[in-house]
Design a protein around this motif. Structure first.
Motif, PDB file in Angstrom:
ATOM      1  N   GLY A   1       0.788  -1.229   0.000  1.00 26.95           N
ATOM      2  CA  GLY A   1       0.000   0.000   0.000  1.00 26.95           C
ATOM      3  C   GLY A   1       0.817   1.275   0.000  1.00 26.95           C
ATOM      4  N   ASP A   2       2.095   1.193   0.397  1.00 27.80           N
ATOM      5  CA  ASP A   2       2.934   2.391   0.436  1.00 27.80           C
ATOM      6  C   ASP A   2       3.511   2.685  -0.946  1.00 27.80           C
ATOM      7  OD1 ASP A   2       4.312   4.263   2.544  1.00 27.80           O
ATOM      8  OD2 ASP A   2       5.911   3.648   1.164  1.00 27.80           O
ATOM      9  N   LYS A   3       3.687   3.962  -1.222  1.00 28.03           N
ATOM     10  CA  LYS A   3       4.225   4.351  -2.543  1.00 28.03           C
ATOM     11  C   LYS A   3       5.642   3.841  -2.757  1.00 28.03           C
ATOM     12  CE  LYS A   3       5.738   8.913  -0.893  1.00 28.03           C
ATOM     13  NZ  LYS A   3       5.601  10.387  -1.092  1.00 28.03           N
ATOM     14  N   SER A   4       6.329   3.487  -1.653  1.00 27.34           N
ATOM     15  CA  SER A   4       7.682   2.949  -1.785  1.00 27.34           C
ATOM     16  C   SER A   4       7.701   1.594  -2.479  1.00 27.34           C
ATOM     17  CB  SER A   4       8.319   2.822  -0.401  1.00 27.34           C
ATOM     18  OG  SER A   4       7.587   1.934   0.416  1.00 27.34           O
ATOM     19  N   SER A   5       6.531   0.949  -2.616  1.00 21.58           N
ATOM     20  CA  SER A   5       6.479  -0.319  -3.351  1.00 21.58           C
ATOM     21  C   SER A   5       6.770  -0.117  -4.830  1.00 21.58           C
ATOM     22  CB  SER A   5       5.111  -0.980  -3.181  1.00 21.58           C
ATOM     23  OG  SER A   5       4.100  -0.211  -3.803  1.00 21.58           O
TER      24      SER A   5
ATOM     25  N   PRO B   1       2.383   0.432  -9.971  1.00 18.00           N
ATOM     26  CA  PRO B   1       1.314   1.282 -10.506  1.00 18.00           C
ATOM     27  C   PRO B   1       0.153   1.377  -9.527  1.00 18.00           C
ATOM     28  CG  PRO B   1       2.092  -0.271 -12.161  1.00 18.00           C
ATOM     29  CD  PRO B   1       2.732  -0.678 -10.870  1.00 18.00           C
ATOM     30  N   ALA B   2      -0.621   2.425  -9.648  1.00 18.38           N
ATOM     31  CA  ALA B   2      -1.692   2.701  -8.692  1.00 18.38           C
ATOM     32  C   ALA B   2      -2.683   1.551  -8.580  1.00 18.38           C
ATOM     33  CB  ALA B   2      -2.416   3.993  -9.077  1.00 18.38           C
ATOM     34  N   ASP B   3      -2.988   0.882  -9.693  1.00 19.02           N
ATOM     35  CA  ASP B   3      -3.971  -0.204  -9.638  1.00 19.02           C
ATOM     36  C   ASP B   3      -3.375  -1.516  -9.144  1.00 19.02           C
ATOM     37  OD1 ASP B   3      -2.421  -0.491 -11.866  1.00 19.02           O
ATOM     38  OD2 ASP B   3      -4.055  -1.069 -13.210  1.00 19.02           O
ATOM     39  N   PHE B   4      -2.097  -1.499  -8.725  1.00 15.82           N
ATOM     40  CA  PHE B   4      -1.475  -2.688  -8.161  1.00 15.82           C
ATOM     41  C   PHE B   4      -1.209  -2.538  -6.666  1.00 15.82           C
ATOM     42  CE2 PHE B   4      -0.909  -3.562 -12.518  1.00 15.82           C
ATOM     43  CZ  PHE B   4      -0.561  -4.892 -12.685  1.00 15.82           C
ATOM     44  N   THR B   5      -1.273  -1.328  -6.156  1.00 15.88           N
ATOM     45  CA  THR B   5      -0.902  -1.104  -4.760  1.00 15.88           C
ATOM     46  C   THR B   5      -2.024  -1.536  -3.815  1.00 15.88           C
ATOM     47  OG1 THR B   5      -1.727   1.179  -4.874  1.00 15.88           O
ATOM     48  CG2 THR B   5       0.596   0.817  -5.348  1.00 15.88           C
ATOM     49  N   GLY B   6      -1.648  -2.212  -2.757  1.00 18.03           N
ATOM     50  CA  GLY B   6      -2.588  -2.566  -1.713  1.00 18.03           C
ATOM     51  C   GLY B   6      -3.597  -3.625  -2.081  1.00 18.03           C
TER      52      GLY B   6
ATOM     53  N   PRO C   1       1.786   0.683   6.483  1.00 15.39           N
ATOM     54  CA  PRO C   1       2.163  -0.127   5.318  1.00 15.39           C
ATOM     55  C   PRO C   1       3.665  -0.394   5.304  1.00 15.39           C
ATOM     56  CG  PRO C   1       0.687   1.651   4.675  1.00 15.39           C
ATOM     57  CD  PRO C   1       1.077   1.912   6.089  1.00 15.39           C
ATOM     58  N   LEU C   2       4.040  -1.487   4.689  1.00 14.83           N
ATOM     59  CA  LEU C   2       5.451  -1.864   4.609  1.00 14.83           C
ATOM     60  C   LEU C   2       6.235  -0.807   3.830  1.00 14.83           C
ATOM     61  CD1 LEU C   2       7.644  -4.028   5.090  1.00 14.83           C
ATOM     62  CD2 LEU C   2       6.942  -5.079   2.938  1.00 14.83           C
ATOM     63  N   ASN C   3       7.340  -0.356   4.434  1.00 12.88           N
ATOM     64  CA  ASN C   3       8.213   0.617   3.793  1.00 12.88           C
ATOM     65  C   ASN C   3       9.282  -0.134   3.005  1.00 12.88           C
ATOM     66  OD1 ASN C   3       9.885   2.673   2.993  1.00 12.88           O
ATOM     67  ND2 ASN C   3      10.368   3.399   5.055  1.00 12.88           N
ATOM     68  N   TRP C   4       9.097  -0.209   1.711  1.00  9.09           N
ATOM     69  CA  TRP C   4      10.013  -0.984   0.877  1.00  9.09           C
ATOM     70  C   TRP C   4      11.397  -0.343   0.774  1.00  9.09           C
ATOM     71  CZ3 TRP C   4       9.058  -5.796  -1.067  1.00  9.09           C
ATOM     72  CH2 TRP C   4       7.750  -6.270  -0.895  1.00  9.09           C
ATOM     73  N   ASN C   5      11.487   0.959   1.035  1.00  7.89           N
ATOM     74  CA  ASN C   5      12.805   1.603   1.026  1.00  7.89           C
ATOM     75  C   ASN C   5      13.674   1.094   2.171  1.00  7.89           C
ATOM     76  OD1 ASN C   5      12.172   3.203  -1.200  1.00  7.89           O
ATOM     77  ND2 ASN C   5      11.336   4.854   0.067  1.00  7.89           N
ATOM     78  N   ALA C   6      13.031   0.655   3.268  1.00 10.21           N
ATOM     79  CA  ALA C   6      13.789   0.165   4.418  1.00 10.21           C
ATOM     80  C   ALA C   6      14.530  -1.124   4.104  1.00 10.21           C
ATOM     81  CB  ALA C   6      12.853  -0.040   5.608  1.00 10.21           C
TER      82      ALA C   6
END
Length: 858
Positions: A359-363, A366-371, A701-706
């Motif tokens: 769900g986080d933008k760091s993923s 595309p918008a229709d794939f998040t969350g 939401p999971l922070n993928w940058n981490a």
């Protein structure tokens, strides 16, 4: 009332009562909907005639301006010879005679074929059929028939009948399809110019005869909406303690009120406690629901309710009721899908929340794939890099969004927000695509499910709370959202739901939240053989899936100890493992408790199961995440058994940060070297934090940058190393059976026996001994012993290792007290040369070490 006889599927007759007077078939507020259609059709049909009389060669024609109706007397076709596929009814009259009716469809018309035996008519020369159709509140609907009869004002019409050559009176009536559904009501009269009651022939209940047209009584199974092979749509709905049930049909998915509402007749449309009806087709209608009137303990009799068995839901619109769609779930191509069928002991699970995972933008999706499910599919590589072969999804059912997914309101559909198009169709398709792709890469998919309770304002409370929920001995509800799981209808719903997810979505297993409540009877008593648990264990569809009991209660954060009747089929989420490991690493608890968890929790799983039935975890999707477990220990977190390692919350203290990092490594090492199934929690691999809060709403939401941070890199690599180690040393770490006592060695730091009952002892070492080591045929790939030691004290320990097998030496695979990247090694590092003669090793405070015996190099 009239007695109605309908043939059963095996050809016998069953008796059902039929009521016309008490059934409101349509809501009066919606009559205008049908009349609007009637008037538009009438413009093209004003010149039709009403035909009545005896046989074809002897009849009169009266010119009328009528709408959608034609009647004709037939020369000699008895009801028994009406074409197959018609609904046939046999009525008893008040005189003990019979009236036979067949209802069918011809092209765009509905046909009603009525046959009257001559003995019912004392004046055979002038019999009359007096009839009308019901649409609302038992009131007749006019067909705009031009006649001078005063009955025309009341929409009651009369057809003179004559005997045909076969000695009976047979008349056929045709109605345009757009008039249906409705009930045709009629009585037989003797036409002698009077209107007295004793000249009418009614049913044996002294009511008018009533016949459904355009719909039929339907079938009580299966529950929910089903599509028959002949194209008919069947509705089946359970409610035992309701006075009446209304089927509500909507022609617009943005409507708040139904366009058509039909009260199901308890004598025609009810079998036992199942209300049912069927239609030839959906017609103009797109969705449906139910109203239940007279339900005890319910104040929602005016609300339209979602069918508990609906498989496809109307897209959720604010302030509009949840409804089922009047269409089948779209087909999905499962060709090529093969379930991995992994053995329990081979599993490594990763628990996640669908929305928060990507769900986080760091993923960077595309918008229709998040969350949603599509986002999970896109992150397949993350699972593979960690060595994960099973994902456990938090509850995905529609729920009370203000609380959490642990308060569901429906059990047969994923939430619409988990679809790329934010609707139920895309959610279903996306989920199936995700499952299929995971299977293709050897990853199984599991669902957390909550069947012990619903949200407080759920649909089941309005349908039949006395059947679905717990009541006391006096019939009073004890909890308005605690499901009575072992009550037959609730048990059936649960099993039907599980079967649906297995057959339609190819789900590999289920984790049952609050599982201790699955053991209760109808009055809250404990059951030694709860029928639901036993049914699931031996169900032919569910028998090959994995069933996991989780005793965590959304209402009670404290862990429970429950003896679960397992029939050698049920696994369990091992909360004792989490508690004992946490206590040991914070310097509390007995080392004997840690030893029990390391070797497979025999105190729980030795009675007919084995260590593979233990699903071990350190953290879960409720409670503190891993980084917070070593960073917070304030008073209100006492139940978490956490330790802040010297300072509360975020800090720049280097010693505290090093201690926290070592503790995280220790937790992971213990998790993966223990017998049982390791369960990782989303975000623990990259230091996800809730700020020390236990509130579900504070989860992020999971922070993928981490994942690319220094912490994220070393922890993900360490997890990957540990999963590879478990697979490589499956002989010791992935076992279906417990290790024999002679193949486990327990030591204090100096090789003396552990002081099991001394609470001050904070050191424990374990040696796992491989079986059948061939010392004469050594090879680099042969399996050998493992040695692991844990120091939860604040001082270093000099650890003396046991002698390795002949021709081998100990090499270090892990030391959690060392710096990255040297704290773990796949190849192994020999013991430092300064103490080779003692086979000793210095183990720092709050650290763990793992050694493997390997061939001694020349």
């Amino acid at each position: 009332m009239a007695m109605l006889l309908t043939p059963t599927p095996i050809g016998f007759l069953r008796t059902i009562s039929c009521s016309a007077e008490s059934s409101r078939k349509f809501a009066s507020a919606h009559i205008s909907y049908d009349q609007r259609n009637i008037r538009s059709e009438g413009k093209n049909r004003s010149g039709h005639e009403l035909v009545f009389g005896g046989s074809y060669d002897c009849h009169k024609r009266h010119p009328v301006r009528f709408l959608g109706l034609r009647t004709r007397a037939l020369s000699g076709i008895p009801v028994e010879h009406v074409k197959q596929g018609s609904s046939k009814y046999l009525f008893r009259t008040e005189n003990g005679g019979q009236v036979k009716v067949a209802v069918g469809k011809r092209s765009s018309r509905h046909t009603v074929h009525i046959e009257v035996l001559p003995s019912e008519l004392s004046d055979p020369e002038k019999p009359i059929l007096s009839w009308g159709i019901y649409r609302s509140d038992s009131s007749f609907i006019p067909l705009e028939l031009q006649t001078s009869s005063p009955d025309a004002q009341k929409a009651i019409y009369q057809i003179p009948l004559r005997r045909n050559p076969f000695g009976t009176y047979v008349v056929e009536m045709e109605f345009e399809s757009h008039l249906a559904p409705f009930y045709l009501s009629f009585v037989l009269k003797r036409s002698n110019g009077t209107e007295s009651e004793n000249l009418e022939v009614k049913s044996h209940r002294h009511t008018k005869f009533s016949v459904p047209v355009g719909f039929a009584s339907g079938y009580p199974a299966p529950l929910g909406l089903s599509f028959c092979t002949d194209g008919r749509i069947n509705f089946a709905f359970f409610s035992r303690n309701t006075e009446s049930v209304f089927l509500c049909l909507f022609d617009d998915n943005e409507s708040e009120e139904p366009a058509l509402e039909i009260e199901l007749d308890p004598y025609v449309n009810r079998t036992g406690d199942i209300w049912h009806a069927s239609f030839d087709s959906a017609g103009p209608f797109v969705s449906y629901g139910y109203r239940c009137k007279g339900v005890v303990f319910s104040e929602r009799s005016n609300q339209v309710l979602l069918d508990p068995y609906a498989k496809l839901l109307r897209k959720k619109v604010p302030d509009l009721p949840d409804l089922g769609e009047l269409r089948d779930v779209p087909a999905f191509d499962w060709n090529g899908d093969a379930r991995p069928g992994l053995a329990l002991e081979k599993l490594v699970l990763y628990r996640l929340n669908v929305m928060q995972f990507t769900g986080d933008k760091s993923s960077k999706l595309p918008a229709d794939f998040t969350g949603n499910f599509a986002g999970i599919t896109e992150k397949l590589q993350h699972f593979k890099s960690l060595g994960i072969n099973g994902i456990l999804l938090e509850p995905i059912f529609p729920c009370n969004e203000k609380k959490s997914p642990y308060f569901p309101l429906h059990y047969f559909s994923p939430q619409q927000v988990y679809g790329p198009a934010n609707d139920f169709v895309s959610a279903i398709k996306s989920m199936k695509t995700m499952v299929k792709k995971m299977h293709a890469h050897g990853i199984e998919v599991y669902l957390e499910v909550v069947f012990t309770h619903t949200t407080e304002d759920g649909i089941l409370q309005a349908i039949d709370p006395l059947s679905y929920f717990y009541a006391d001995q006096n019939g009073e509800l004890t909890a308005r959202n605690a499901l009575n799981c072992n009550y037959p209808i609730v048990q059936q719903m649960i099993v039907d739901s599980l079967q649906y997810w297995v057959t339609e979505f190819h789900i590999d297993g289920f984790c049952f939240i609050n599982a201790s409540y699955l053991l209760k009877g109808s009055y809250g008593e404990s059951l030694s053989r709860p029928p639901l648990i036993e049914t699931i264990a031996f169900d032919p569809v569910l028998s090959k899936t994995k069933m996991i009991a989780d005793f965590w209660d959304p209402y009670d954060m404290n862990s429970k100890e429950t003896v679960f009747p397992h029939w050698k089929r049920w696994a369990e989420i091992n909360s004792k493992f989490s508690c004992d490991v946490r206590n040991f690493l914070k310097g509390e608890g007995l080392i004997s408790s840690l030893a029990t968890r390391l070797c497979g929790s025999g105190d729980i799983f030795s009675a007919g199961r084995g260590p593979s039935f233990s699903f071990n975890y350190i953290t879960r999707n409720v409670g503190l995440p891993l980084v917070d477990l070593v960073s917070f220990s304030k008073n209100d977190l006492a139940s978490e058994l956490s330790w802040n390692c010297g300072e509360e919350g975020p800090t720049n203290n280097k010693l505290v940060l090093e201690r926290r990092l070592k503790q995280i490594r220790n937790f992971l090492l213990i998790l993966f070297v223990s017998l049982g199934v390791p369960v990782l929690n989303m975000g623990d691999e990259c230091g996800q934090s809730s700020g020390g809060s236990l509130a579900y709403s504070d989860r992020k939401p999971l922070n993928w940058n981490a994942l690319s941070s220094a912490f994220g890199v070393q922890i993900t690599q360490f997890i990957s190393f540990l999963t590879s180690l478990r697979e490589r040393r499956g002989d010791l770490l992935q076992r279906k059976e417990f290790i024999e006592e002679e193949n486990i060695g327990w030591y204090h730091s100096d090789l003396s026996p552990p002081k099991w009952d001394d609470p001050s002892v904070k050191f424990l070492a374990m040696e796992l001994k491989a079986e059948n080591i061939d010392v004469k045929n050594l090879s680099s790939s042969m399996r050998s012993n493992l040695y692991v030691a844990f120091n939860a004290g604040e001082n270093s320990e000099t650890v003396v290792l046991p002698s390795p097998p002949e021709g081998m030496t100990w090499v270090r695979l892990v030391d959690t007290g060392l710096a990255f990247p040297g704290f773990f090694s796949s190849d192994g590092i020999p013991i430092p040369e300064q103490m080779p003669e003692l086979l000793a090793y210095e183990l720092k405070s709050y650290s763990s070490v793992l050694f493997e015996a390997k061939i001694q190099l020349a």
